[in-house]
Structures are given as structure tokens and as C-alpha cells.
Design an enzyme around this catalytic site. Structure first.
Site, short mmCIF file in Angstrom:
data_model
loop_
_atom_site.label_atom_id
_atom_site.label_comp_id
_atom_site.label_asym_id
_atom_site.label_seq_id
_atom_site.Cartn_x
_atom_site.Cartn_y
_atom_site.Cartn_z
N GLU A 167 0.85 -1.21 0.00
CA GLU A 167 0.00 0.00 0.00
C GLU A 167 0.89 1.26 0.00
O GLU A 167 1.93 1.29 0.67
CB GLU A 167 -0.86 -0.02 1.28
CG GLU A 167 -1.81 1.14 1.41
CD GLU A 167 -2.60 1.10 2.73
OE1 GLU A 167 -2.20 0.36 3.66
OE2 GLU A 167 -3.62 1.81 2.82
N LYS A 222 -9.37 2.42 -1.96
CA LYS A 222 -9.69 1.86 -0.64
C LYS A 222 -11.07 2.34 -0.18
O LYS A 222 -11.33 3.56 -0.12
CB LYS A 222 -8.60 2.32 0.33
CG LYS A 222 -8.61 1.69 1.69
CD LYS A 222 -7.37 2.16 2.46
CE LYS A 222 -7.15 1.47 3.76
NZ LYS A 222 -5.88 1.88 4.39
N CYS A 274 -5.58 -3.15 2.79
CA CYS A 274 -5.26 -3.09 4.21
C CYS A 274 -6.49 -3.20 5.12
O CYS A 274 -7.06 -4.27 5.27
CB CYS A 274 -4.44 -1.82 4.46
SG CYS A 274 -3.43 -1.92 5.96
O1 LIG Z 1 -6.73 -2.40 10.68
C1 LIG Z 1 -5.59 -2.25 11.12
O2 LIG Z 1 -5.26 -2.60 12.25
C2 LIG Z 1 -4.54 -1.61 10.26
C3 LIG Z 1 -5.10 -0.94 9.06
C4 LIG Z 1 -4.12 -0.05 8.41
O3 LIG Z 1 -3.01 0.11 8.85
C5 LIG Z 1 -4.47 0.60 7.16
O4 LIG Z 1 -5.58 0.44 6.65
O5 LIG Z 1 -3.61 1.33 6.63
#
Ligand SMILES: O=C(O)CCC(=O)C(=O)O
Length: 260
Positions: free
Chosen positions: A43, A112, A146
Site C-alpha cells: 500500500e 480503498k 489493508c
Molecule cells: O486495521 C488495522 O489494524 C490496520 C489498518 C491499516 O493500517 C491501514 O488500513 O492502513
């Protein structure tokens, strides 16, 4: 059909686009030299979480990223799920996954859907509003990003539309490594599909990241897993295994969707 996949678990230099483009090109070349069919990047691989400077660094309509990725894909003859980049559009900046094939053809852009408030995304980014489905190797696959993996109904929606591989670029922090592994393995088991998750390595001014990129089969077995350091994680998947697992325990036939 068998596919050899590489996850480029790279460190990302905070806000240093030039350095990150160079680094990504080295990882892509390395994956091609290892005879991989496909390479996945993490990401926000080009900027990292330097959200406060996105006004200057976000890529207008993803133009620069797209021309770089198309060139790399053609030069090295490799399909690329280019994690995500900060993409500037008319109404703001999106956290956008880009997929291109080895002929330099754009396959997909996915922004996202679920913004992660704990890392301030909602102050700097716009949330996407469409699915992550695309076609690859004659099959339907999808990309999510993510935090999206915490929403099983979003992943299930893609699987019900035919996705057999879920690609997950991430910048997942180390303190929640156990969540990362558990959620990814659960998404593979409950959806009886492959999960290919490429996290970043290293740290930025606010977080230390977990690494532990994973390639998981439709039975929930881990085919390959990285450690925390930078690594080109390689694993081979066999898309025929999806059908095999689904015929063994036919959850998609057994669903009582009239109740939920
Ligand atoms: O859900 C999480 O604990 C991490 C999510 C995260 O770091 C993100 O979406 O960038």
C-alpha cells in the site's frame, strides 16, 4: 492453472517518490529474474503515509504511476498489482490500487473503501465507492486494501461475484500483527479462495510495520510467509485448488442466504 507470485515486501522512504520508484523498479526486476508471473507491491508504496504532503506528492490521475508501471510490466514481462498509490482526482486524493498486465495494459484501479481513522486517513483521503474486481489468467480476482480486510462482508461480496484470489496490499503496523495473520487466514478459509497479502517493512515517523506478507491457499494453509525485514516473498498458487476445496466442503451451496 499455476501462477508464481512475488510479494515485494519493501521498506518505503517517507515522502521520497524518486527513491521509492527506483526501489520498486528493483523489486519488480528481481521478481522477473525469479521467473515470477506476477509481483505485488505494498500500500502507498510511492509516498508512504506522508499524508500531510499529499497536496504536493499525490499523482494527478495516477498518470506518472501508470506510465512507470506499464513500462516496467512490458520491460520485464510481468503482471503487476502495484499495491496502491496516492491518486489526485478532482475532488481529492484517493488511496488507489493499480493493476497492469505484462503487455502494459491497465486492468484495474480500486480505491480503498474503508478509511482507517487510527492513521488519520479520513482527514486526508477520500473513500472509494466501487468494487475491486478484475480479470486475470482467465479468472475473476480482486484487490482490496489493508483495513478493508476487517470487513468480511466486503470481501464476501467480491467472492460471490467470482473472485478466486484476493490481493491485499497493506501498511499494517507491527502491534496488530496477530490481527493481520488471523484476519487474512480467516478470509481465505471462509471464502475458500487464495489470499495474497503484501505488507511493507520498516518504519515511518509514526509506526513500525509488521512485514509478514502472506500467500494463503483456499484451505487456509500458509504457502509462504515473510518475516519483518525486507524480502521478496515467493509462492506458487494453483487456481484449480479453489474448485477442489469448494467441492470438499460446499459452503457456497450450503449458505442459507434467505436468512442473512
Ligand atoms: O486495521 C488495522 O489494524 C490496520 C489498518 C491499516 O493500517 C491501514 O488500513 O492502513
Amino acid at each position: 492453472m499455476k501462477v508464481k507470485i512475488a510479494c515485494a515486501q519493501m521498506d518505503i522512504a517517507f515522502g521520497n517518490l524518486q527513491g521509492n520508484f527506483l526501489k520498486a523498479s528493483e523489486w519488480i526486476e528481481k521478481a522477473a529474474k525469479e521467473q515470477c508471473n506476477l509481483v505485488v507491491l505494498p500500500e502507498l508504496w510511492s509516498t508512504g503515509y506522508d499524508l500531510e504532503n499529499l497536496d504536493q506528492t499525490a499523482d494527478q490521475d495516477a498518470n506518472e504511476s501508470l506510465s512507470f508501471l506499464k513500462k516496467m510490466a512490458k520491460q520485464f514481462g510481468i503482471d503487476i498489482i502495484a499495491g496502491s498509490i496516492a491518486k489526485k482526482e478532482k475532488d481529492g486524493v484517493y488511496n488507489t490500487l493499480i493493476a497492469v498486465d505484462r503487455n502494459g495494459r491497465e486492468l484495474k484501479q480500486y480505491s480503498k473503501l474503508h478509511l482507517f481513522k487510527l492513521m488519520d486517513e479520513h482527514h486526508f483521503l477520500q473513500a472509494g465507492d466501487h468494487d475491486g474486481l478484475f480479470e486475470l489468467y482467465g479468472e475473476t480476482v480482486c484487490g482490496v486494501i489493508c483495513y478493508d480486510i476487517r470487513f468480511p462482508e466486503w470481501i464476501r461480496k467480491h467472492v460471490l461475484s467470482g473472485a478466486k484470489i484476493i490481493f491485499v496490499p497493506a501498511e499494517w503496523p507491527l502491534p496488530r500483527l496477530a490481527h493481520w495473520r488471523t484476519l487474512l487466514i480467516a478470509r481465505a478459509i471462509e471464502n475458500q479462495c487464495y489470499v495474497v497479502a503484501c505488507n511493507r517493512s520498516g518504519q515511518d515517523p509514526n509506526n513500525v510495520f509488521a512485514g509478514h506478507s502472506l500467500i494463503i491457499d483456499p484451505w487456509g494453509e500458509v504457502i509462504a510467509e515473510a518475516d519483518v525485514a525486507e524480502e521478496l516473498l515467493i509462492g506458487e498458487i494453483d487456481l484449480d485448488k479453489v474448485k477442489e476445496v469448494r467441492s470438499m466442503i460446499p459452503i457456497f451451496e450450503d449458505r442459507r442466504s434467505e436468512f442473512y
